[in-house]
Design a protein around this motif. Structure first.
Motif, PDB file in Angstrom:
ATOM      1  N   GLY A   1       0.806  -1.209   0.000  1.00 48.17           N
ATOM      2  CA  GLY A   1       0.000   0.000   0.000  1.00 48.17           C
ATOM      3  C   GLY A   1       0.840   1.259   0.000  1.00 48.17           C
ATOM      4  N   SER A   2       0.149   2.393   0.127  1.00 52.21           N
ATOM      5  CA  SER A   2       0.799   3.697   0.069  1.00 52.21           C
ATOM      6  C   SER A   2       0.356   4.589   1.222  1.00 52.21           C
TER       7      SER A   2
ATOM      8  N   ARG B   1      10.675   3.697  -4.606  1.00 48.77           N
ATOM      9  CA  ARG B   1       9.387   3.500  -3.923  1.00 48.77           C
ATOM     10  C   ARG B   1       8.896   4.777  -3.243  1.00 48.77           C
ATOM     11  N   PHE B   2       9.826   5.569  -2.706  1.00 42.54           N
ATOM     12  CA  PHE B   2       9.469   6.802  -1.996  1.00 42.54           C
ATOM     13  C   PHE B   2       9.839   8.007  -2.860  1.00 42.54           C
ATOM     14  N   THR B   3       9.047   9.059  -2.734  1.00 48.45           N
ATOM     15  CA  THR B   3       9.319  10.303  -3.447  1.00 48.45           C
ATOM     16  C   THR B   3       9.160  11.473  -2.489  1.00 48.45           C
TER      17      THR B   3
ATOM     18  N   ARG C   1       1.178   8.934   2.544  1.00 49.13           N
ATOM     19  CA  ARG C   1       1.898  10.182   2.308  1.00 49.13           C
ATOM     20  C   ARG C   1       2.055  10.921   3.630  1.00 49.13           C
TER      21      ARG C   1
ATOM     22  N   GLN D   1       5.969  10.764  -0.229  1.00 53.33           N
ATOM     23  CA  GLN D   1       5.029   9.794  -0.804  1.00 53.33           C
ATOM     24  C   GLN D   1       5.686   8.420  -0.735  1.00 53.33           C
ATOM     25  N   MET D   2       5.034   7.497  -0.056  1.00 48.36           N
ATOM     26  CA  MET D   2       5.593   6.168   0.138  1.00 48.36           C
ATOM     27  C   MET D   2       4.702   5.152  -0.547  1.00 48.36           C
ATOM     28  N   ASN D   3       5.239   4.508  -1.556  1.00 49.50           N
ATOM     29  CA  ASN D   3       4.508   3.488  -2.305  1.00 49.50           C
ATOM     30  C   ASN D   3       5.160   2.124  -2.113  1.00 49.50           C
ATOM     31  N   SER D   4       4.430   1.088  -2.475  1.00 46.98           N
ATOM     32  CA  SER D   4       4.940  -0.294  -2.373  1.00 46.98           C
ATOM     33  C   SER D   4       5.542  -0.553  -1.005  1.00 46.98           C
ATOM     34  N   LEU D   5       4.831  -0.177   0.018  1.00 43.48           N
ATOM     35  CA  LEU D   5       5.360  -0.282   1.374  1.00 43.48           C
ATOM     36  C   LEU D   5       5.570  -1.730   1.777  1.00 43.48           C
TER      37      LEU D   5
END
Length: 116
Positions: free
Chosen positions: A16-17, A67-69, A19, A82-86
């Protein structure tokens, strides 16, 4: 003095993601850069990401690259992560940090928990 207030942590399933946001107030005119660190239980605080305040330069820890931006909104004196593919190993308390006038300031910390 610079004050940092974080928001956006929580519980999410693996993959999941989330922010995170960090709003700065006070002497924001002397901010040179902002970033994020994290600390997992029983571990030392580690660097996650950073961004220049007047430049577009960014840095990431190898463990979060792709994964993070990190981004910023200078008009709002706010930095985002922004944290994706946690992953479960991303579980930690995340701290916002800024460097300003030769000082380093920290936010209060936001818990991020990634369930497997």
């Amino acid at each position: 003095q610079v004050q940092l207030v974080e928001s956006g942590g929580g519980l999410v399933q693996a993959g999941g993601s989330l922010r995170l946001s960090c709003a700065a107030s006070g002497r924001t005119d002397v901010i040179r850069g902002m970033g994020w660190f994290r600390q997992a239980p029983g571990k030392e605080r580690e660097f996650v990401s950073a961004i220049g305040w007047s430049s577009s330069s960014t840095e990431y820890a190898d463990s979060v690259k792709g994964r993070f931006t990190i981004s910023r909104d200078n008009a709002k004196n706010t930095v985002y992560l922004q944290m994706n593919s946690l992953k479960p190993e991303d579980t930690a308390v995340y701290y916002c940090m800024c460097t300003a006038a030769e000082h380093r300031y920290w936010g209060q910390g936001s818990q991020v928990t990634v369930a497997s």
